[in-house]
Write a protein that holds these residues in place. Sequence first.
Motif, short mmCIF file in Angstrom:
data_model
loop_
_atom_site.label_atom_id
_atom_site.label_comp_id
_atom_site.label_asym_id
_atom_site.label_seq_id
_atom_site.Cartn_x
_atom_site.Cartn_y
_atom_site.Cartn_z
N MET A 136 32.88 47.50 34.42
CA MET A 136 34.23 47.20 33.96
C MET A 136 34.18 46.84 32.48
N GLU A 137 35.25 47.08 31.82
CA GLU A 137 35.37 46.75 30.40
C GLU A 137 36.61 45.90 30.21
N THR A 160 39.95 44.42 28.65
CA THR A 160 41.08 44.99 27.93
C THR A 160 41.36 44.15 26.69
N ASN A 161 42.18 44.67 25.81
CA ASN A 161 42.56 43.91 24.61
C ASN A 161 43.30 42.62 24.98
N GLU A 162 44.11 42.68 26.01
CA GLU A 162 44.84 41.49 26.46
C GLU A 162 43.86 40.41 26.93
N GLN A 163 42.84 40.80 27.69
CA GLN A 163 41.85 39.85 28.17
C GLN A 163 41.03 39.28 27.02
N VAL A 171 33.39 34.39 32.21
CA VAL A 171 34.11 35.61 32.59
C VAL A 171 33.41 36.19 33.81
N SER A 172 34.14 36.32 34.93
CA SER A 172 33.58 36.84 36.17
C SER A 172 34.31 38.13 36.53
N PHE A 173 33.53 39.11 36.97
CA PHE A 173 34.07 40.40 37.37
C PHE A 173 33.91 40.58 38.86
N THR A 174 34.94 41.15 39.50
CA THR A 174 34.88 41.53 40.89
C THR A 174 35.21 43.01 40.99
N GLY A 175 34.31 43.77 41.55
CA GLY A 175 34.50 45.22 41.63
C GLY A 175 35.43 45.63 42.75
N GLU A 176 35.10 46.73 43.37
CA GLU A 176 35.95 47.28 44.43
C GLU A 176 36.14 46.26 45.53
N PRO A 177 37.24 46.22 46.20
CA PRO A 177 38.44 47.04 46.06
C PRO A 177 39.49 46.42 45.13
N LEU A 216 39.03 42.47 39.97
CA LEU A 216 39.57 41.26 39.36
C LEU A 216 38.69 40.81 38.20
N VAL A 217 39.30 40.18 37.21
CA VAL A 217 38.58 39.54 36.11
C VAL A 217 39.07 38.10 36.07
N ASP A 218 38.15 37.16 36.29
CA ASP A 218 38.47 35.73 36.21
C ASP A 218 37.95 35.20 34.89
N ILE A 219 38.82 34.53 34.13
CA ILE A 219 38.45 33.91 32.87
C ILE A 219 38.69 32.41 33.03
N VAL A 220 37.60 31.63 32.97
CA VAL A 220 37.69 30.18 33.15
C VAL A 220 37.25 29.51 31.86
N ALA A 221 38.16 28.72 31.28
CA ALA A 221 37.84 27.98 30.05
C ALA A 221 37.68 26.51 30.43
N GLU A 222 36.51 25.95 30.11
CA GLU A 222 36.22 24.55 30.42
C GLU A 222 36.04 23.78 29.11
N LYS A 223 36.83 22.76 28.94
CA LYS A 223 36.71 21.91 27.77
C LYS A 223 35.98 20.64 28.19
N HIS A 224 34.87 20.35 27.55
CA HIS A 224 34.07 19.18 27.88
C HIS A 224 34.37 18.07 26.88
#
Length: 67
Positions: free
Chosen positions: A1-2, A4-7, A25-31, A34-42
């Motif tokens: 997966m690649e 997108t500009n929005e992501q 950044v986590s990727f989930t393939g088929e079916p 999904l792309v999960d983007i988690v930002a953690e501020k410490h």
Amino acid sequence: MELTNEQLEVIKAASREIDFGRITVSFTGEPSYLVDIVAEKHLRFCHQRTAELTRGKPLDRKRSGRY
């Protein structure tokens, strides 16, 4: 997966807000593809101990190790 500009823009915006932390950044393939983007501020607190005056007298020190 690649990404997108929005992501990529979301990642850039999150990185501007974080001084110390991580972005995952986590990727989930088929079916679902999904792309999960988690930002953690410490938050980090550092307590610095100030030196005590001895007025020329030695302080009792705790020894480490076995006796």
